[in-house]
Write a protein that holds these residues in place. Structure first.
Motif, PDB file in Angstrom:
ATOM      1  N   VAL A   1       0.833  -1.396  -0.103  1.00  0.00           N
ATOM      2  CA  VAL A   1      -0.442  -0.206  -0.010  1.00  0.00           C
ATOM      3  C   VAL A   1       0.891   1.399   0.144  1.00  0.00           C
ATOM      4  CG1 VAL A   1      -1.291   1.235   1.449  1.00  0.00           C
ATOM      5  CG2 VAL A   1      -1.998  -1.513   1.210  1.00  0.00           C
ATOM      6  N   PHE A   2       1.155   1.919  -1.415  1.00  0.00           N
ATOM      7  CA  PHE A   2       2.187   2.748  -0.999  1.00  0.00           C
ATOM      8  C   PHE A   2       1.930   3.969  -0.504  1.00  0.00           C
ATOM      9  CE2 PHE A   2       3.477  -0.382  -4.610  1.00  0.00           C
ATOM     10  CZ  PHE A   2       4.688  -0.158  -4.215  1.00  0.00           C
ATOM     11  N   GLY A   3       0.162   3.983  -0.192  1.00  0.00           N
ATOM     12  CA  GLY A   3      -0.202   5.356  -0.078  1.00  0.00           C
ATOM     13  C   GLY A   3      -0.131   5.673   1.548  1.00  0.00           C
ATOM     14  N   ASN A   4       0.928   4.574   2.402  1.00  0.00           N
ATOM     15  CA  ASN A   4       1.101   3.834   3.975  1.00  0.00           C
ATOM     16  C   ASN A   4       2.935   4.749   3.783  1.00  0.00           C
ATOM     17  OD1 ASN A   4      -1.346   3.387   4.805  1.00  0.00           O
ATOM     18  ND2 ASN A   4      -0.657   0.778   4.039  1.00  0.00           N
ATOM     19  N   TYR A   5       3.527   4.931   2.974  1.00  0.00           N
ATOM     20  CA  TYR A   5       4.554   4.949   2.509  1.00  0.00           C
ATOM     21  C   TYR A   5       4.670   6.381   3.361  1.00  0.00           C
ATOM     22  CZ  TYR A   5       4.875   0.634   1.576  1.00  0.00           C
ATOM     23  OH  TYR A   5       5.179  -1.116   1.573  1.00  0.00           O
ATOM     24  N   ALA A   6       5.202   7.392   4.073  1.00  0.00           N
ATOM     25  CA  ALA A   6       5.910   8.975   4.431  1.00  0.00           C
ATOM     26  C   ALA A   6       7.042   9.447   4.293  1.00  0.00           C
ATOM     27  CB  ALA A   6       4.568   9.785   5.240  1.00  0.00           C
TER      28      ALA A   6
ATOM     29  N   PRO B   1       4.623   6.629  -7.365  1.00  0.00           N
ATOM     30  CA  PRO B   1       4.104   4.660  -6.770  1.00  0.00           C
ATOM     31  C   PRO B   1       3.133   4.471  -7.805  1.00  0.00           C
ATOM     32  CG  PRO B   1       2.527   7.288  -5.513  1.00  0.00           C
ATOM     33  CD  PRO B   1       3.423   7.900  -6.108  1.00  0.00           C
TER      34      PRO B   1
ATOM     35  N   LYS C   1       8.179  14.878  -4.318  1.00  0.00           N
ATOM     36  CA  LYS C   1       6.586  13.061  -3.405  1.00  0.00           C
ATOM     37  C   LYS C   1       6.127  13.501  -2.431  1.00  0.00           C
ATOM     38  CE  LYS C   1       7.148  10.934  -7.532  1.00  0.00           C
ATOM     39  NZ  LYS C   1       6.019  10.882  -9.277  1.00  0.00           N
TER      40      LYS C   1
END
Length: 175
Positions: free
Chosen positions: A29-34, A171, A66
């Motif tokens: 889940v690439f949206g979870n990487y910050a 992503p 990003k």
């Protein structure tokens, strides 16, 4: 005339499209990487080379675009690992020569193949590793190469272009 212009544009875009190959873990889940940090062994050397510092600067720039924060490695969601993979290939350095003679449907000929030399090139590979599961979740590899004959300016431009193109595909699914 319009057809020729459109054809030229399509060919130019098609030529640019294949310089980078990416792969990713479809369950990530690439949206979870910050946040991110460089992996401890990024570049696989005891010290950072000239090209290594160019690669690191380009990766930092692209991840900042990003909206990802650079943090210490023990706090990061992702570790950025990169390497320049050396590959040898053969390159023709001239043209072959030949001569012959004959008559009707019969003849003789002799030729020499073109001179060939071995060239070592470097292909850039960038991987993003999920720190929680310790697995690569995204990988990009360049189809463009660094050679020993390139000037520092050319090498820097090439690295910037390649890394920018790599992260234009991160992503995954947003292109």
């Amino acid at each position: 005339m319009r057809f020729l212009m459109i054809s030229a544009l399509v060919l130019a875009l098609a030529g640019c499209a294949g310089n980078v190959v990416t792969d990713y873990n479809s369950s990530a889940v690439f949206g979870n990487y910050a946040s991110w940090a460089f992996a401890q062994n990024a570049g696989s050397g005891a010290f950072v080379s000239l090209d290594g510092s160019r690669v690191q600067s380009a990766i930092e720039r692209e991840l900042k675009r990003k909206a990802m924060r650079k943090v210490p490695a023990d706090e990061a969601d992702l570790l950025a690992n990169w390497k320049i993979v050396e590959e040898d290939r053969l390159e023709q350095t001239g043209v072959g020569l030949g001569f012959g003679y004959g008559w009707s449907n019969f003849g003789w000929g002799i030729s020499a193949p073109p001179p060939v030399r071995e060239v070592t090139e470097g292909k850039l590979v960038v991987e993003l590793v999920d720190t929680e599961i310790n697995e690569v979740v995204w990988r990009a590899a360049s189809r463009r190469y660094l050679t020993e004959h390139q000037s520092p300016e050319t090498r820097s431009e090439l690295i910037d272009e390649v890394v920018s193109e790599m992260f234009s595909k991160y992503p995954p699914g947003i292109e």
